[in-house]
Design a protein around this motif. Sequence first.
Motif, short mmCIF file in Angstrom:
data_model
loop_
_atom_site.label_atom_id
_atom_site.label_comp_id
_atom_site.label_asym_id
_atom_site.label_seq_id
_atom_site.Cartn_x
_atom_site.Cartn_y
_atom_site.Cartn_z
N TYR A 47 0.26 -0.87 0.31
CA TYR A 47 0.22 -0.59 -0.20
C TYR A 47 1.29 1.40 0.05
O TYR A 47 0.65 2.74 -0.90
N LEU A 48 2.00 1.34 0.46
CA LEU A 48 2.64 2.30 0.40
C LEU A 48 3.18 2.56 -0.10
O LEU A 48 3.61 4.09 -0.84
N VAL A 49 3.84 1.38 -1.16
CA VAL A 49 4.43 1.78 -2.59
C VAL A 49 3.36 2.18 -3.29
O VAL A 49 4.10 2.96 -4.11
N PHE A 50 2.10 1.44 -3.40
CA PHE A 50 1.40 2.15 -4.03
C PHE A 50 0.79 3.45 -4.05
O PHE A 50 0.71 3.73 -5.22
N GLU A 51 1.41 4.24 -2.36
CA GLU A 51 1.12 5.61 -2.53
C GLU A 51 1.97 6.32 -2.95
O GLU A 51 1.93 7.47 -2.32
N ASP A 52 3.07 5.77 -3.49
CA ASP A 52 4.53 6.74 -3.72
C ASP A 52 5.26 6.77 -2.02
O ASP A 52 5.47 7.91 -2.62
N TYR A 53 4.86 6.13 -1.09
CA TYR A 53 5.38 6.65 0.59
C TYR A 53 6.81 6.16 0.41
O TYR A 53 7.51 6.32 0.92
N ARG A 54 6.52 4.83 -0.30
CA ARG A 54 8.08 4.48 -0.23
C ARG A 54 8.35 3.77 -2.43
O ARG A 54 7.60 3.48 -2.64
N ASP A 55 9.46 3.43 -1.86
CA ASP A 55 10.56 2.76 -3.74
C ASP A 55 10.06 1.52 -3.54
O ASP A 55 10.41 0.57 -4.29
N ASP A 56 10.63 1.03 -2.25
CA ASP A 56 9.85 -0.61 -2.04
C ASP A 56 9.33 -0.87 -1.65
O ASP A 56 8.86 -0.61 -0.53
N ASN A 57 9.43 -2.81 -1.29
CA ASN A 57 8.47 -2.96 -0.57
C ASN A 57 9.69 -3.58 0.64
O ASN A 57 10.06 -5.03 -0.20
N PRO A 58 9.82 -3.82 1.71
CA PRO A 58 11.27 -4.62 2.20
C PRO A 58 10.64 -5.77 2.45
O PRO A 58 11.81 -6.23 3.01
N MET A 59 9.44 -6.25 2.90
CA MET A 59 8.85 -7.98 3.06
C MET A 59 9.26 -8.42 1.46
O MET A 59 9.14 -9.62 1.68
#
Length: 298
Positions: free
Chosen positions: A85-97
């Motif tokens: 969700y954070l990646v989708f909203e451009d809050y992050r560039d990557d998913n640490p999971m």
Amino acid sequence: MNWTKAIEDYRHYLRIERGLSQNSIANYVLDIEKLVLFLEDNKIVDNPFNISKVVIQQFIYEVAKTLNPRSQARIISGLKSFFNYLVFEDYRDDNPMDLIDSPKIGRKLPDTLSETEINELIGAIDLSKPEGERNRAILETLYGCGLRVSELTGLRISDLYFDEDFIKVTGKGDKQRFVPISSINKKYIDIYRKEIRIHIKVQKGFEDILFLNRRGKKLTRAMIFTIIKELSKTIGLKKTISPHTFRHSFATHLLENGADLRAIQQMLGHESITTTEIYMHVDRKHLTEVMHKYHPRN
């Protein structure tokens, strides 16, 4: 943005964009809150945007000490969804999971009751008490229509289409479906409505709710669990059962008696046929009998 704000925004996303129920949303958020608690306990100041894979791996390692593989897998899945969700909203560039794997778990087959056990449970209801007729109608509906407990407690009088032999069920994500209802099931609901429910002083806002407690309000999920647990004790049942056991039994018995898997999928309200297919593994003896009966080489 701190964790509190990120979690609140995520709640809105799950409710509005994905249409999840309050119970599902609460489970998703609980996974994130466990991570936040781990950060606080270890005095780690990472926020949702800069937390690293290394820190999350430490959290997963701690979780693994106290939870079984199935619970671990659920938390990992929940965190993956949050960071996606954070990646989708451009809050992050990557998913640490992304590179964190879930533990291998076998597919858990649902517990079921035999038709005899279901009859014994229903037969153990004390019909001399006012709630007896209600409880009989509840169990008949859980089993007869294959409902989730939340669908049963939310069932409304206006959802009963008895002339057409259907009830309207509101399932996960407020998705509605029509489920056939048998004559015996209609009979016990009508007895409850006409002989018991009409004498209850219904509280404002619950006039259309079918199953009520003694105070005239909607029954809780916990109350349904308690009713079933007490009946289980009464007949000395050795299995650990819940309201969901009646839903599993409904699907299994339909399959055993030759029902089409697609029809069962529609009645249960499963989005994917894959979810329904788990019942194909419940009774292998039945499947063997089907093969011997219908395969052209036999």
